[in-house]
Design a protein around this motif. Structure first.
Motif, PDB file in Angstrom:
ATOM      1  N   ALA A  86       0.824  -1.202   0.000  1.00  0.00           N
ATOM      2  CA  ALA A  86       0.000   0.000   0.000  1.00  0.00           C
ATOM      3  C   ALA A  86       0.861   1.256   0.000  1.00  0.00           C
ATOM      4  O   ALA A  86       0.579   2.224  -0.732  1.00  0.00           O
ATOM      5  N   GLU A  87       1.896   1.261   0.815  1.00  0.00           N
ATOM      6  CA  GLU A  87       2.778   2.428   0.880  1.00  0.00           C
ATOM      7  C   GLU A  87       3.471   2.680  -0.455  1.00  0.00           C
ATOM      8  O   GLU A  87       3.722   3.830  -0.826  1.00  0.00           O
ATOM      9  N   ALA A  88       3.756   1.610  -1.194  1.00  0.00           N
ATOM     10  CA  ALA A  88       4.461   1.747  -2.469  1.00  0.00           C
ATOM     11  C   ALA A  88       3.612   2.442  -3.530  1.00  0.00           C
ATOM     12  O   ALA A  88       4.159   3.051  -4.463  1.00  0.00           O
ATOM     13  N   ILE A  89       2.278   2.369  -3.408  1.00  0.00           N
ATOM     14  CA  ILE A  89       1.409   2.960  -4.438  1.00  0.00           C
ATOM     15  C   ILE A  89       0.523   4.071  -3.894  1.00  0.00           C
ATOM     16  O   ILE A  89      -0.327   4.601  -4.612  1.00  0.00           O
ATOM     17  N   GLY A  90       0.690   4.415  -2.632  1.00  0.00           N
ATOM     18  CA  GLY A  90      -0.114   5.489  -2.056  1.00  0.00           C
ATOM     19  C   GLY A  90      -1.519   5.068  -1.691  1.00  0.00           C
ATOM     20  O   GLY A  90      -2.436   5.897  -1.676  1.00  0.00           O
ATOM     21  N   ALA A  91      -1.703   3.795  -1.377  1.00  0.00           N
ATOM     22  CA  ALA A  91      -3.008   3.278  -0.972  1.00  0.00           C
ATOM     23  C   ALA A  91      -3.046   3.083   0.540  1.00  0.00           C
ATOM     24  O   ALA A  91      -2.073   3.363   1.242  1.00  0.00           O
ATOM     25  N   THR A  92      -4.178   2.602   1.034  1.00  0.00           N
ATOM     26  CA  THR A  92      -4.342   2.319   2.460  1.00  0.00           C
ATOM     27  C   THR A  92      -4.531   0.823   2.640  1.00  0.00           C
ATOM     28  O   THR A  92      -5.413   0.228   2.017  1.00  0.00           O
ATOM     29  N   ALA A  93      -3.712   0.203   3.466  1.00  0.00           N
ATOM     30  CA  ALA A  93      -3.801  -1.235   3.675  1.00  0.00           C
ATOM     31  C   ALA A  93      -4.914  -1.573   4.669  1.00  0.00           C
ATOM     32  O   ALA A  93      -5.114  -0.873   5.660  1.00  0.00           O
ATOM     33  N   VAL A  94      -5.643  -2.642   4.371  1.00  0.00           N
ATOM     34  CA  VAL A  94      -6.633  -3.182   5.303  1.00  0.00           C
ATOM     35  C   VAL A  94      -6.420  -4.683   5.381  1.00  0.00           C
ATOM     36  O   VAL A  94      -6.239  -5.349   4.357  1.00  0.00           O
ATOM     37  N   ARG A  95      -6.413  -5.217   6.590  1.00  0.00           N
ATOM     38  CA  ARG A  95      -6.262  -6.663   6.732  1.00  0.00           C
ATOM     39  C   ARG A  95      -7.585  -7.312   6.361  1.00  0.00           C
ATOM     40  O   ARG A  95      -8.630  -7.002   6.946  1.00  0.00           O
ATOM     41  N   LEU A  96      -7.538  -8.179   5.359  1.00  0.00           N
ATOM     42  CA  LEU A  96      -8.762  -8.808   4.876  1.00  0.00           C
ATOM     43  C   LEU A  96      -8.482 -10.226   4.425  1.00  0.00           C
ATOM     44  O   LEU A  96      -7.737 -10.454   3.474  1.00  0.00           O
ATOM     45  N   ASP A  97      -9.079 -11.177   5.121  1.00  0.00           N
ATOM     46  CA  ASP A  97      -9.038 -12.590   4.750  1.00  0.00           C
ATOM     47  C   ASP A  97     -10.441 -12.950   4.291  1.00  0.00           C
ATOM     48  O   ASP A  97     -11.386 -12.930   5.087  1.00  0.00           O
ATOM     49  N   VAL A  98     -10.606 -13.258   3.015  1.00  0.00           N
ATOM     50  CA  VAL A  98     -11.942 -13.475   2.460  1.00  0.00           C
ATOM     51  C   VAL A  98     -12.606 -14.749   2.975  1.00  0.00           C
ATOM     52  O   VAL A  98     -13.787 -14.980   2.714  1.00  0.00           O
ATOM     53  N   THR A  99     -11.852 -15.591   3.694  1.00  0.00           N
ATOM     54  CA  THR A  99     -12.436 -16.798   4.287  1.00  0.00           C
ATOM     55  C   THR A  99     -12.783 -16.589   5.763  1.00  0.00           C
ATOM     56  O   THR A  99     -13.231 -17.512   6.429  1.00  0.00           O
ATOM     57  N   ASP A 100     -12.559 -15.388   6.273  1.00  0.00           N
ATOM     58  CA  ASP A 100     -12.769 -15.084   7.690  1.00  0.00           C
ATOM     59  C   ASP A 100     -13.885 -14.051   7.827  1.00  0.00           C
ATOM     60  O   ASP A 100     -13.692 -12.875   7.497  1.00  0.00           O
ATOM     61  N   GLU A 101     -15.044 -14.468   8.294  1.00  0.00           N
ATOM     62  CA  GLU A 101     -16.207 -13.590   8.393  1.00  0.00           C
ATOM     63  C   GLU A 101     -15.924 -12.382   9.282  1.00  0.00           C
ATOM     64  O   GLU A 101     -16.371 -11.266   8.996  1.00  0.00           O
ATOM     65  N   GLU A 102     -15.192 -12.584  10.380  1.00  0.00           N
ATOM     66  CA  GLU A 102     -14.890 -11.466  11.272  1.00  0.00           C
ATOM     67  C   GLU A 102     -13.990 -10.439  10.592  1.00  0.00           C
ATOM     68  O   GLU A 102     -14.173  -9.226  10.749  1.00  0.00           O
ATOM     69  N   SER A 103     -13.016 -10.923   9.834  1.00  0.00           N
ATOM     70  CA  SER A 103     -12.136 -10.034   9.085  1.00  0.00           C
ATOM     71  C   SER A 103     -12.933  -9.207   8.084  1.00  0.00           C
ATOM     72  O   SER A 103     -12.732  -7.989   7.954  1.00  0.00           O
ATOM     73  N   ILE A 104     -13.832  -9.851   7.394  1.00  0.00           N
ATOM     74  CA  ILE A 104     -14.672  -9.161   6.410  1.00  0.00           C
ATOM     75  C   ILE A 104     -15.552  -8.123   7.096  1.00  0.00           C
ATOM     76  O   ILE A 104     -15.685  -6.980   6.634  1.00  0.00           O
ATOM     77  N   ALA A 105     -16.142  -8.500   8.219  1.00  0.00           N
ATOM     78  CA  ALA A 105     -17.042  -7.593   8.940  1.00  0.00           C
ATOM     79  C   ALA A 105     -16.304  -6.350   9.423  1.00  0.00           C
ATOM     80  O   ALA A 105     -16.836  -5.228   9.369  1.00  0.00           O
ATOM     81  N   ARG A 106     -15.074  -6.522   9.890  1.00  0.00           N
ATOM     82  CA  ARG A 106     -14.302  -5.370  10.372  1.00  0.00           C
ATOM     83  C   ARG A 106     -14.030  -4.376   9.244  1.00  0.00           C
ATOM     84  O   ARG A 106     -14.091  -3.157   9.451  1.00  0.00           O
ATOM     85  N   VAL A 107     -13.726  -4.898   8.065  1.00  0.00           N
ATOM     86  CA  VAL A 107     -13.487  -4.008   6.926  1.00  0.00           C
ATOM     87  C   VAL A 107     -14.783  -3.313   6.519  1.00  0.00           C
ATOM     88  O   VAL A 107     -14.800  -2.104   6.262  1.00  0.00           O
ATOM     89  N   ALA A 108     -15.875  -4.061   6.483  1.00  0.00           N
ATOM     90  CA  ALA A 108     -17.166  -3.481   6.079  1.00  0.00           C
ATOM     91  C   ALA A 108     -17.598  -2.373   7.031  1.00  0.00           C
ATOM     92  O   ALA A 108     -18.189  -1.365   6.607  1.00  0.00           O
ATOM     93  N   GLU A 109     -17.290  -2.537   8.304  1.00  0.00           N
ATOM     94  CA  GLU A 109     -17.700  -1.552   9.306  1.00  0.00           C
ATOM     95  C   GLU A 109     -17.022  -0.189   9.107  1.00  0.00           C
ATOM     96  O   GLU A 109     -17.586   0.844   9.470  1.00  0.00           O
ATOM     97  N   ARG A 110     -15.842  -0.189   8.524  1.00  0.00           N
ATOM     98  CA  ARG A 110     -15.097   1.063   8.372  1.00  0.00           C
ATOM     99  C   ARG A 110     -15.393   1.787   7.067  1.00  0.00           C
ATOM    100  O   ARG A 110     -14.900   2.893   6.841  1.00  0.00           O
ATOM    101  N   ILE A 111     -16.190   1.173   6.190  1.00  0.00           N
ATOM    102  CA  ILE A 111     -16.467   1.782   4.888  1.00  0.00           C
ATOM    103  C   ILE A 111     -17.936   2.231   4.835  1.00  0.00           C
ATOM    104  O   ILE A 111     -18.849   1.409   4.869  1.00  0.00           O
ATOM    105  N   GLU A 112     -18.140   3.522   4.744  1.00  0.00           N
ATOM    106  CA  GLU A 112     -19.492   4.065   4.663  1.00  0.00           C
ATOM    107  C   GLU A 112     -20.025   4.006   3.231  1.00  0.00           C
ATOM    108  O   GLU A 112     -21.154   3.590   2.982  1.00  0.00           O
ATOM    109  N   VAL A 113     -19.186   4.453   2.291  1.00  0.00           N
ATOM    110  CA  VAL A 113     -19.570   4.468   0.880  1.00  0.00           C
ATOM    111  C   VAL A 113     -18.446   3.832   0.068  1.00  0.00           C
ATOM    112  O   VAL A 113     -17.277   4.200   0.229  1.00  0.00           O
ATOM    113  N   LEU A 114     -18.798   2.891  -0.810  1.00  0.00           N
ATOM    114  CA  LEU A 114     -17.798   2.204  -1.641  1.00  0.00           C
ATOM    115  C   LEU A 114     -18.226   2.297  -3.097  1.00  0.00           C
ATOM    116  O   LEU A 114     -19.320   1.874  -3.465  1.00  0.00           O
ATOM    117  N   ASP A 115     -17.351   2.853  -3.915  1.00  0.00           N
ATOM    118  CA  ASP A 115     -17.659   3.022  -5.340  1.00  0.00           C
ATOM    119  C   ASP A 115     -17.243   1.833  -6.186  1.00  0.00           C
ATOM    120  O   ASP A 115     -17.870   1.541  -7.210  1.00  0.00           O
TER     121      ASP A 115
END
Length: 232
Positions: free
Chosen positions: A44-73
């Protein structure tokens, strides 16, 4: 003008990283999803993005990411695995399919469902799933086609299923501003195939970036590579 926000799963390397890079170059705020937080942060730092820990097989991981995003384009479901080692279908353990589908299919469904509320809040969101020509039933049914001789039962069937999943979401959301597509990046040199592909990850990312930025009259539900429709 409000900056658009994009989330790319499995984006700390390969095609996912190039998709994230391309969307960032277009001025989007990019959330770079990665299972490994250290690798994710470095990418993320190399391209100017923001890193988020996300394991697509882990429901809790997914939920934590979803909670921080209000609007997604833009949501790009790029995370995927290839576990087959050349065994014929008759010698492929069922567990190999379970493990493959957990990421390539069920993970896409879990992430999409969790992020759909945020996608609905965007003026015209885009969902792009990373498919493969190896999942084409048309190619597999043609004995003369090179893909018909490919015996990656778990991977190929997971990508066939992903196309069906994509169409299901496209049909559900057809009357909304959201567009849903599956992209075939082609045979790219990545860790997934031991860097054997003739195309670069950057070349493979082009189609996903294009589908992530479709105009209002662009297609939905279709499958595309960088040269046109892929028969499914």
């Amino acid at each position: 003008m409000t900056t658009k926000t994009a989330l790319v799963t499995g984006a700390n390397k390969g095609i996912g990283l190039e998709i994230a890079r391309g969307l960032r170059a277009l001025g989007m705020t990019v959330l770079l999803g990665a299972r490994d937080p250290i690798r994710g942060k470095e990418a993320a730092e190399a391209i100017g993005a923001t890193a988020v820990r996300l394991d697509v097989t882990d429901e809790e991981s997914i939920a934590r990411v979803a909670e921080r995003i209000e609007v997604l384009d833009v949501l790009v479901n790029n995370a995927g695995i290839l576990l087959d080692r050349g065994a014929p279908p008759s010698a492929t353990p069922a567990q190999l399919l379970r493990d493959t589908f957990a990421v390539n299919v069920f993970g896409v469904v879990a992430v999409t469902n969790a992020l759909l509320p945020a996608l609905r809040r965007a003026p015209a969101a885009r969902i792009v799933n990373l498919g493969s020509g190896l999942g084409s039933l048309t190619y597999a049914a043609d004995p003369s086609h090179i893909y018909a001789r490919n015996t990656l039962l778990s991977y190929n069937s997971s990508k066939s299923a992903l196309s069906a999943v994509t169409l299901s979401y496209a049909n559900e959301l057809r009357d909304t501003p959201i567009k849903v597509n599956v992209a075939d990046p082609g045979y790219c040199a990545t860790d997934l195939n031991g860097h054997a592909g003739p195309r670069t990850p950057a070349q493979g990312a082009v189609v996903a970036i294009r589908l992530a930025t479709l105009p209002a009259d662009g297609p939905t539900g279709g499958a595309f590579d960088d040269e046109g429709p892929v028969p499914w």
